[in-house]
Design a protein around this motif. Structure first.
Motif, PDB file in Angstrom:
ATOM      1  N   LEU A 123      -7.190  14.848   0.495  1.00  0.00           N
ATOM      2  CA  LEU A 123      -5.975  14.051   0.645  1.00  0.00           C
ATOM      3  C   LEU A 123      -6.364  12.635   1.039  1.00  0.00           C
ATOM      4  O   LEU A 123      -7.182  12.436   1.941  1.00  0.00           O
ATOM      5  CB  LEU A 123      -5.064  14.660   1.711  1.00  0.00           C
ATOM      6  CG  LEU A 123      -4.559  16.087   1.468  1.00  0.00           C
ATOM      7  CD1 LEU A 123      -3.694  16.540   2.652  1.00  0.00           C
ATOM      8  CD2 LEU A 123      -3.761  16.182   0.179  1.00  0.00           C
ATOM      9  N   HIS A 124      -5.783  11.662   0.348  1.00  0.00           N
ATOM     10  CA  HIS A 124      -6.080  10.257   0.628  1.00  0.00           C
ATOM     11  C   HIS A 124      -4.833   9.554   1.150  1.00  0.00           C
ATOM     12  O   HIS A 124      -3.699   9.921   0.814  1.00  0.00           O
ATOM     13  CB  HIS A 124      -6.571   9.554  -0.640  1.00  0.00           C
ATOM     14  CG  HIS A 124      -7.808  10.152  -1.235  1.00  0.00           C
ATOM     15  ND1 HIS A 124      -9.072   9.817  -0.822  1.00  0.00           N
ATOM     16  CD2 HIS A 124      -7.965  11.084  -2.213  1.00  0.00           C
ATOM     17  CE1 HIS A 124      -9.963  10.507  -1.514  1.00  0.00           C
ATOM     18  NE2 HIS A 124      -9.317  11.284  -2.363  1.00  0.00           N
ATOM     19  N   ASP A 125      -5.060   8.524   1.976  1.00  0.00           N
ATOM     20  CA  ASP A 125      -3.950   7.677   2.383  1.00  0.00           C
ATOM     21  C   ASP A 125      -3.433   6.912   1.170  1.00  0.00           C
ATOM     22  O   ASP A 125      -4.201   6.559   0.262  1.00  0.00           O
ATOM     23  CB  ASP A 125      -4.396   6.686   3.459  1.00  0.00           C
ATOM     24  CG  ASP A 125      -4.754   7.370   4.773  1.00  0.00           C
ATOM     25  OD1 ASP A 125      -4.203   8.466   5.036  1.00  0.00           O
ATOM     26  OD2 ASP A 125      -5.594   6.823   5.508  1.00  0.00           O
ATOM     27  N   ILE A 126      -2.150   6.651   1.158  1.00  0.00           N
ATOM     28  CA  ILE A 126      -1.545   5.909   0.049  1.00  0.00           C
ATOM     29  C   ILE A 126      -1.692   4.417   0.331  1.00  0.00           C
ATOM     30  O   ILE A 126      -1.106   3.890   1.288  1.00  0.00           O
ATOM     31  CB  ILE A 126      -0.065   6.290  -0.119  1.00  0.00           C
ATOM     32  CG1 ILE A 126       0.069   7.791  -0.396  1.00  0.00           C
ATOM     33  CG2 ILE A 126       0.570   5.477  -1.251  1.00  0.00           C
ATOM     34  CD1 ILE A 126       1.508   8.287  -0.428  1.00  0.00           C
ATOM     35  N   GLU A 127      -2.490   3.751  -0.491  1.00  0.00           N
ATOM     36  CA  GLU A 127      -2.710   2.317  -0.310  1.00  0.00           C
ATOM     37  C   GLU A 127      -1.694   1.491  -1.102  1.00  0.00           C
ATOM     38  O   GLU A 127      -1.088   0.563  -0.572  1.00  0.00           O
ATOM     39  CB  GLU A 127      -4.140   1.955  -0.712  1.00  0.00           C
ATOM     40  CG  GLU A 127      -5.193   2.628   0.174  1.00  0.00           C
ATOM     41  CD  GLU A 127      -6.602   2.263  -0.230  1.00  0.00           C
ATOM     42  OE1 GLU A 127      -6.761   1.531  -1.238  1.00  0.00           O
ATOM     43  OE2 GLU A 127      -7.548   2.710   0.454  1.00  0.00           O
ATOM     44  N   SER A 148       6.880  11.746   7.656  1.00  0.00           N
ATOM     45  CA  SER A 148       6.062  12.711   8.387  1.00  0.00           C
ATOM     46  C   SER A 148       4.902  13.199   7.535  1.00  0.00           C
ATOM     47  O   SER A 148       3.940  13.759   8.045  1.00  0.00           O
ATOM     48  CB  SER A 148       6.911  13.899   8.841  1.00  0.00           C
ATOM     49  OG  SER A 148       7.544  14.513   7.736  1.00  0.00           O
ATOM     50  N   SER A 149       5.007  13.030   6.214  1.00  0.00           N
ATOM     51  CA  SER A 149       3.923  13.339   5.276  1.00  0.00           C
ATOM     52  C   SER A 149       3.779  12.182   4.307  1.00  0.00           C
ATOM     53  O   SER A 149       4.778  11.679   3.776  1.00  0.00           O
ATOM     54  CB  SER A 149       4.204  14.623   4.485  1.00  0.00           C
ATOM     55  OG  SER A 149       4.161  15.757   5.310  1.00  0.00           O
ATOM     56  N   SER A 150       2.534  11.774   4.081  1.00  0.00           N
ATOM     57  CA  SER A 150       2.279  10.688   3.145  1.00  0.00           C
ATOM     58  C   SER A 150       0.828  10.758   2.691  1.00  0.00           C
ATOM     59  O   SER A 150      -0.086  10.449   3.456  1.00  0.00           O
ATOM     60  CB  SER A 150       2.562   9.343   3.826  1.00  0.00           C
ATOM     61  OG  SER A 150       2.210   8.270   2.982  1.00  0.00           O
ATOM     62  N   ILE A 169       5.368  12.779  -0.249  1.00  0.00           N
ATOM     63  CA  ILE A 169       6.025  12.053   0.826  1.00  0.00           C
ATOM     64  C   ILE A 169       7.190  12.899   1.353  1.00  0.00           C
ATOM     65  O   ILE A 169       7.861  13.584   0.590  1.00  0.00           O
ATOM     66  CB  ILE A 169       6.550  10.666   0.384  1.00  0.00           C
ATOM     67  CG1 ILE A 169       7.510  10.792  -0.790  1.00  0.00           C
ATOM     68  CG2 ILE A 169       5.400   9.723   0.062  1.00  0.00           C
ATOM     69  CD1 ILE A 169       8.211   9.482  -1.136  1.00  0.00           C
ATOM     70  N   SER A 170       7.391  12.852   2.660  1.00  0.00           N
ATOM     71  CA  SER A 170       8.471  13.632   3.267  1.00  0.00           C
ATOM     72  C   SER A 170       8.783  13.068   4.648  1.00  0.00           C
ATOM     73  O   SER A 170       7.901  12.493   5.307  1.00  0.00           O
ATOM     74  CB  SER A 170       8.066  15.105   3.391  1.00  0.00           C
ATOM     75  OG  SER A 170       9.075  15.856   4.048  1.00  0.00           O
ATOM     76  N   ASN A 171      10.029  13.221   5.072  1.00  0.00           N
ATOM     77  CA  ASN A 171      10.378  12.896   6.457  1.00  0.00           C
ATOM     78  C   ASN A 171      10.841  14.143   7.211  1.00  0.00           C
ATOM     79  O   ASN A 171      11.419  14.054   8.287  1.00  0.00           O
ATOM     80  CB  ASN A 171      11.449  11.795   6.521  1.00  0.00           C
ATOM     81  CG  ASN A 171      12.814  12.274   6.019  1.00  0.00           C
ATOM     82  OD1 ASN A 171      12.936  13.319   5.387  1.00  0.00           O
ATOM     83  ND2 ASN A 171      13.849  11.478   6.282  1.00  0.00           N
TER      84      ASN A 171
END
Length: 260
Positions: A123-127, A148-150, A169-171
């Protein structure tokens, strides 16, 4: 021709005919029944089995049919070994019935005639957040919403030589106050087109802890076509279980094959 020789020939012909009939009816069924069926075990919640070329969800009431059989096991999508499995409210691994094997992580176990391919992914951070902004705007969500998820995963899902990004992505289950609109999206970008794998938008809920939060569990080839299927999991809050779903990318969309 002597009568005895004629009788022998008739007997042999009759035997061949009966043997052929047996093989075309009962024999074929016996061979089919004895063939190792393709089985996918996902964590402690799901057993998927391929029956008549279609994936079906298996009830844990039939767990004895799967106990003490050997499986190719993966922990967090890394190959762990070829072990016997036994279930007693959770799966246990054994080298033999007297030697248990400890493991810590998410279990994926595979069996059958298929030569599965399992992807080890990170899993990578979204740049670049351009597609995130577009998805939120398309769904009338403020693009500064607390997530809360990205994360993003890169995988060549259809073996065309290009790795496609798959965003999550999710909150849901957020520790922050995100209002009364809750969302979860998992989508792939291919040829600059957004293709949803999971899309859930909920408004006017009392709590973000209802429902489940999705994530990509596993990426694997389950049918030897050199294209990857995705196991999407959706975890409910606390210890309220996980829903697992197997999807195939086909004809430009994700199609559900089976779910528990």
């Amino acid at each position: 021709m002597k009568k005895s020789n004629k009788s022998i020939i008739i007997f042999i012909v009759l035997l061949i005919v009966l043997s052929t009939i047996f093989m075309l009816t009962i024999g074929v069924k016996l061979i089919k029944d004895n063939k190792n069926k393709d089985v996918i075990i996902v964590g402690n919640e799901a057993i998927f089995e391929k029956q008549d070329n279609k994936w079906v969800n298996v009830s844990f009431a039939k767990i004895n049919n799967y106990n003490w059989k050997k499986y190719y096991t993966y922990i967090d999508n890394q190959y762990y070994g070829y072990y016997s499995l036994y279930n007693n409210e959770k799966w246990y691994l054994f080298k033999d019935k007297n030697q248990a094997v400890n493991y810590n992580g998410d279990l994926l176990a595979l069996n059958g005639e298929t030569r599965y391919k399992v992807v080890q992914f990170n899993l990578h951070d979204i740049e670049n957040k351009d597609y995130i902004t577009k998805v939120l705007n398309d769904n009338n969500i403020k693009d500064h919403s607390e997530l809360s998820s990205s994360s993003v995963v890169y995988v060549d899902i259809d073996n065309d030589g290009e790795k496609e990004p798959i965003y999550t992505i999710s909150n849901k289950f957020s520790m922050e106050d995100v209002g009364n609109t809750y969302f979860s999206f998992i989508f792939m970008v291919k040829n600059d087109k957004i293709i949803y794998l999971y899309k859930k938008l909920e408004k006017d809920l009392d709590s973000s802890y209802s429902g489940c939060k999705p994530y990509i569990n596993s990426i694997l080839d389950v049918d030897e076509d050199d294209q990857y299927e995705i196991i999407l999991s959706c975890g409910y809050y606390s210890n309220n279980g996980i829903r697992h779903s197997l999807y195939k990318f086909k004809e430009g969309v994700f199609k559900l094959l089976v779910s528990n």
